[in-house]
Enzyme design. Structure first.
Site, PDB file in Angstrom:
ATOM      1  N   CYS A   7       0.849  -1.199   0.000  1.00 50.96           N
ATOM      2  CA  CYS A   7       0.000   0.000   0.000  1.00 50.96           C
ATOM      3  C   CYS A   7       0.887   1.252   0.000  1.00 50.96           C
ATOM      4  CB  CYS A   7      -0.935   0.000   1.207  1.00 50.96           C
ATOM      5  SG  CYS A   7      -2.329  -1.146   1.058  1.00 50.96           S
ATOM      6  N   ASP A  30      10.354  -7.048  -8.477  1.00 52.63           N
ATOM      7  CA  ASP A  30      10.584  -7.612  -7.141  1.00 52.63           C
ATOM      8  C   ASP A  30      11.961  -7.175  -6.664  1.00 52.63           C
ATOM      9  OD1 ASP A  30       9.338 -10.345  -5.509  1.00 52.63           O
ATOM     10  OD2 ASP A  30      11.394  -9.702  -5.069  1.00 52.63           O
ATOM     11  N   HIS A  46      -6.232  -2.568  -1.127  1.00 48.95           N
ATOM     12  CA  HIS A  46      -5.695  -3.628  -0.276  1.00 48.95           C
ATOM     13  C   HIS A  46      -6.601  -4.849  -0.283  1.00 48.95           C
ATOM     14  CE1 HIS A  46      -3.085  -5.318   2.803  1.00 48.95           C
ATOM     15  NE2 HIS A  46      -4.184  -5.873   3.272  1.00 48.95           N
ATOM     16  N   ASN A  86       1.511 -16.737  -3.606  1.00 47.54           N
ATOM     17  CA  ASN A  86       1.592 -17.469  -2.349  1.00 47.54           C
ATOM     18  C   ASN A  86       0.447 -17.014  -1.455  1.00 47.54           C
ATOM     19  OD1 ASN A  86       3.994 -18.862  -3.042  1.00 47.54           O
ATOM     20  ND2 ASN A  86       5.188 -17.037  -2.590  1.00 47.54           N
ATOM     21  N   GLY A  92       4.568 -19.357   2.218  1.00 46.98           N
ATOM     22  CA  GLY A  92       5.652 -18.420   1.925  1.00 46.98           C
ATOM     23  C   GLY A  92       5.211 -17.001   1.631  1.00 46.98           C
ATOM     24  N   THR A  94       4.935 -13.475   2.401  1.00 49.09           N
ATOM     25  CA  THR A  94       5.580 -12.601   3.387  1.00 49.09           C
ATOM     26  C   THR A  94       4.954 -11.212   3.416  1.00 49.09           C
ATOM     27  OG1 THR A  94       7.254 -11.961   1.764  1.00 49.09           O
ATOM     28  CG2 THR A  94       7.798 -13.808   3.242  1.00 49.09           C
ATOM     29  N   HIS A  97      -0.516  -8.594   1.065  1.00 52.16           N
ATOM     30  CA  HIS A  97      -1.253  -7.801   0.081  1.00 52.16           C
ATOM     31  C   HIS A  97      -1.148  -8.615  -1.205  1.00 52.16           C
ATOM     32  CE1 HIS A  97      -2.175  -3.563  -1.715  1.00 52.16           C
ATOM     33  NE2 HIS A  97      -2.238  -4.438  -2.717  1.00 52.16           N
ATOM     34  N   HIS A  99      -0.470 -10.430  -4.411  1.00 48.14           N
ATOM     35  CA  HIS A  99       0.477 -10.142  -5.488  1.00 48.14           C
ATOM     36  C   HIS A  99       0.712 -11.390  -6.310  1.00 48.14           C
ATOM     37  CE1 HIS A  99       2.662 -11.114  -1.782  1.00 48.14           C
ATOM     38  NE2 HIS A  99       3.581 -11.705  -2.532  1.00 48.14           N
ATOM     39  N   HIS A 101       3.437 -13.054  -8.728  1.00 48.39           N
ATOM     40  CA  HIS A 101       4.811 -13.012  -9.221  1.00 48.39           C
ATOM     41  C   HIS A 101       4.786 -13.414 -10.701  1.00 48.39           C
ATOM     42  CE1 HIS A 101       6.846 -13.271  -5.130  1.00 48.39           C
ATOM     43  NE2 HIS A 101       5.653 -13.723  -4.812  1.00 48.39           N
TER      44      HIS A 101
END
Ligand code: DGP
Length: 113
Positions: A7, A30, A46, A86, A92, A94, A97, A99, A101
């Site tokens: 955010c 990333d 969010h 994830n 995994g 972390t 929010h 996302h 990859h």
């Protein structure tokens, strides 16, 4: 400051290497890339994880996948990339929010670790 890292990136309170933006989505590199192409695609709003997605968020999901497609095309990995989200700490996640990859630019083995 927001308590959510992504955010903060959306609010431009934290720097990121932004590669694409739409009205409701953002794509940025990333900070710990695992491949030559490693971009994160997020909703600006969010959303904690894909567990919060459903019929009510159909338009947002479509926009996220349009952004993913554009990112892959611009990075020249549209013919071969991996899309990962994830869900939860046990898998995994972390940053809580949502996302995706977008990973590519090298051979990718299966199964993932
Ligand atoms: P996950 O483990 O699936 O929650 O992925 C979170 C990813 O976010 C991880 O690959 C590293 C990345 N990341 C964490 N903090 C930052 C940051 O401040 N900026 C950027 N660009 N990426 C970050």
């Amino acid at each position: 400051m927001s308590e959510c890292l992504f955010c903060e990136i959306v609010a431009h309170e934290l720097d990121a290497d932004i590669v694409h933006e739409t009205a409701n989505t953002l794509a940025f590199r990333d900070i710990h890339p695992v491949a030559p192409v490693h971009v994160l695609v997020i909703p600006k709003k969010h959303v904690a994880s894909s567990q919060e997605l459903g019929a009510a968020t159909g338009e947002l999901l479509a926009e996220l996948f349009e952004t993913i497609k554009t990112v892959a095309e611009h990075a020249d990995v549209d013919a071969g990339h991996r899309l990962v989200t994830n869900v939860g700490a046990a898998a995994g996640q972390t940053v809580p929010h949502l996302h995706f990859h977008v990973i590519g630019g090298r051979p990718l083995s299966w199964p993932p670790g």
